[in-house]
Design a protein around this motif. Structure first.
Motif, mmCIF file in Angstrom:
data_model
loop_
_atom_site.group_PDB
_atom_site.id
_atom_site.type_symbol
_atom_site.label_atom_id
_atom_site.label_comp_id
_atom_site.label_asym_id
_atom_site.label_seq_id
_atom_site.Cartn_x
_atom_site.Cartn_y
_atom_site.Cartn_z
ATOM 1 N N LYS A 59 0.833 -1.205 0.000
ATOM 2 C CA LYS A 59 0.000 0.000 0.000
ATOM 3 C C LYS A 59 0.869 1.258 0.000
ATOM 4 C CE LYS A 59 -3.928 -2.164 2.392
ATOM 5 N NZ LYS A 59 -4.731 -2.183 3.646
ATOM 6 N N VAL A 60 1.948 1.237 0.773
ATOM 7 C CA VAL A 60 2.852 2.390 0.803
ATOM 8 C C VAL A 60 3.472 2.617 -0.569
ATOM 9 C CG1 VAL A 60 5.096 3.168 1.664
ATOM 10 C CG2 VAL A 60 3.364 2.368 3.261
ATOM 11 N N GLN A 61 3.860 1.547 -1.235
ATOM 12 C CA GLN A 61 4.470 1.681 -2.550
ATOM 13 C C GLN A 61 3.502 2.283 -3.555
ATOM 14 O OE1 GLN A 61 7.798 1.104 -2.899
ATOM 15 N NE2 GLN A 61 7.471 2.189 -4.833
ATOM 16 N N ARG A 62 2.241 1.874 -3.469
ATOM 17 C CA ARG A 62 1.234 2.432 -4.392
ATOM 18 C C ARG A 62 1.032 3.920 -4.125
ATOM 19 N NH1 ARG A 62 -1.300 -2.679 -3.560
ATOM 20 N NH2 ARG A 62 -2.742 -1.835 -2.008
ATOM 21 N N LEU A 63 1.005 4.306 -2.850
ATOM 22 C CA LEU A 63 0.868 5.729 -2.521
ATOM 23 C C LEU A 63 2.062 6.513 -3.037
ATOM 24 C CD1 LEU A 63 -0.330 8.191 -1.027
ATOM 25 C CD2 LEU A 63 0.849 7.375 1.039
ATOM 26 N N ALA A 64 3.265 6.017 -2.780
ATOM 27 C CA ALA A 64 4.472 6.727 -3.185
ATOM 28 C C ALA A 64 4.510 6.962 -4.691
ATOM 29 C CB ALA A 64 5.714 5.958 -2.735
ATOM 30 N N ALA A 65 3.990 6.007 -5.464
ATOM 31 C CA ALA A 65 4.009 6.123 -6.926
ATOM 32 C C ALA A 65 3.126 7.254 -7.430
ATOM 33 C CB ALA A 65 3.583 4.799 -7.555
ATOM 34 N N THR A 66 2.186 7.743 -6.593
ATOM 35 C CA THR A 66 1.271 8.808 -7.020
ATOM 36 C C THR A 66 1.780 10.204 -6.658
ATOM 37 O OG1 THR A 66 -0.032 8.822 -4.966
ATOM 38 C CG2 THR A 66 -0.667 7.223 -6.669
ATOM 39 N N LEU A 67 2.864 10.311 -5.904
ATOM 40 C CA LEU A 67 3.334 11.597 -5.400
ATOM 41 C C LEU A 67 4.268 12.264 -6.409
ATOM 42 C CD1 LEU A 67 4.057 10.622 -1.672
ATOM 43 C CD2 LEU A 67 1.918 11.411 -2.702
#
Length: 410
Positions: free
Chosen positions: A381-389
């Motif tokens: 989940k953290v990786q998916r969030l980071a990819a949107t920043l």
């Protein structure tokens, strides 16, 4: 993440290291804060990175590890636990802190285009990082050379986010994020250590003895102290509150200058003293301490708050939003305690139209690290969030420089 035992969450702050021990449900078992021992090699991250390039990289890593081990030992004592009870561990920090922890080459962070080659999350095995842990240490992913895993952790801890939401992690680096409904924009400004009490004549971390709030009471400054004992220093929230009170009492003018005591028509003038280095505000004195807030201390805060204000305005402008359009503004980081909206407005750290939308998350980074540790799917989940920043560089931009100069005054 593993269930049972306890979980270790760490915040790798430039000025202050912080940690929490959690049970498998996320309940806090112990917590601790400590001034980062690396400060002997530079109060700000850029100075430390420069020192790392001149051969101090190993010493910087060892100092950081010493501080983290001290925090872990203290929390385990508080909770009556041992290292073998730790079932999961994670840490978040800005890019410079992560690179110093891992003793990686720092050139890519120091110099444009600020694109460090190693940005992905990583599990560091016990033989890779000498923290004497029985489990690997998860390190949050980095976004760029100036936006780190600490901001990612803060945002991850918020769950679902509404449109026009603003987030600020106010530390030595002021990292901020804006969600405009269809995309995330993130950036960072060099705020300096003042928000954490660092680089301030009487500054300290938010522990027993720290002044965390200051109010005017009948021509005197009322000092609220953590633990209720005599004051021993000023933490971040105390610094901001002290400056707001000094502004209200006419001890400091709009330009941030400590005034001549003859210009103050009340007994508050007695707080202004002359020292060998110039005028200062004497907040408190006893046999053990003489707590002076100097003109240089005021300037350090002004530089930090101007950087945050300018960064906020540039981020809003890039998203095509006005300050009044922001639906919520969530602040976390260095202050130690929440600040009233009145104090925030008085020191002009944020656009006035945003202040009424502000709320505080006192341990926003640690909350996000803890959330990851309690979620079996946390790393994904953290990786998916980071990819949107989407990172927005501000350093050296004319818009930022203009906004910065304008934001210096109170």
């Amino acid at each position: 993440m593993p269930q049972g035992g306890c979980l270790l969450a760490l915040d790798l702050g430039t000025t202050t290291l912080a940690g929490r021990l959690l049970d498998s449900d996320g309940h806090v078992l112990a917590q601790e804060r400590l001034l980062n021992p690396q400060s002997v090699l530079g109060a700000d991250i850029m100075r430390r990175l420069e020192n790392a390039m001149t051969g101090e990289d190993l010493r910087l890593q060892l100092l950081l590890l010493d501080g983290l081990r001290e925090i872990v030992d203290s929390m385990l004592r508080q909770a009556g636990l041992a290292r073998r009870d730790i079932r999961g561990a994670a840490a978040a920090g800005n890019p410079g802190m992560v690179y110093l922890l891992r003793r990686l080459p720092v050139t890519s962070i120091l110099y444009p285009p600020h694109r460090p080659p190693w940005r992905d999350a990583v599990f560091l095995s016990p033989d890779q990082i000498d923290l004497q842990l029985p489990v690997p240490l998860y390190i949050f992913p980095l976004i760029s050379g100036y936006v780190g895993g600490d901001l990612v952790a803060f945002l991850f801890g918020q769950g679902k986010v509404g449109e026009a939401s603003f987030f600020l992690d106010a530390g030595t680096n002021g990292e901020m994020a804006l969600f405009s409904g269809d995309r995330w924009r993130v950036t960072s400004v060099a705020a300096g250590p003042a928000f954490e009490g660092g680089g301030i004549s009487c500054g300290m971390v938010a522990k027993a003895g720290a002044i965390h709030d200051v109010v005017i009471e009948d021509d005197r400054l009322g000092l609220l102290v953590l633990g209720g004992g005599p004051p021993r220093g000023l933490c971040g929230s105390g610094l901001v509150a002290a400056l707001a009170a000094a502004l209200d009492g006419g001890l400091i003018d709009a330009r941030g200058s400590i005034v001549d005591p003859l210009e103050v028509p009340t007994n508050l003038s007695g707080y202004i003293v002359e020292t060998a280095s110039g005028r200062a505000l004497r907040l408190y004195r006893d046999a053990a301490v003489d707590l002076l807030l100097t003109q240089q201390d005021v300037r350090q805060f002004q530089l930090g708050k101007a950087a945050v204000r300018a960064g906020t305005e540039c981020l809003l402008r890039r998203a095509g939003l006005e300050a009044a359009d922001v639906a919520q503004a969530l602040l976390t980081g260095a202050f130690g305690f929440s600040l009233s909206r009145r104090v925030l407005k008085r020191v002009a750290m944020l656009p006035e139209n945003m202040v009424e939308k502000v709320r505080f998350a006192e341990v926003g980074v640690l909350a996000g690290v803890g959330r990851l540790l309690c979620d079996a799917q946390g790393p994904d989940k953290v990786q998916r969030l980071a990819a949107t920043l989407q990172p927005l560089p501000l350093s050296g931009s004319p818009a930022f420089e203009k906004a910065f100069i304008h934001a210096m005054n109170f």
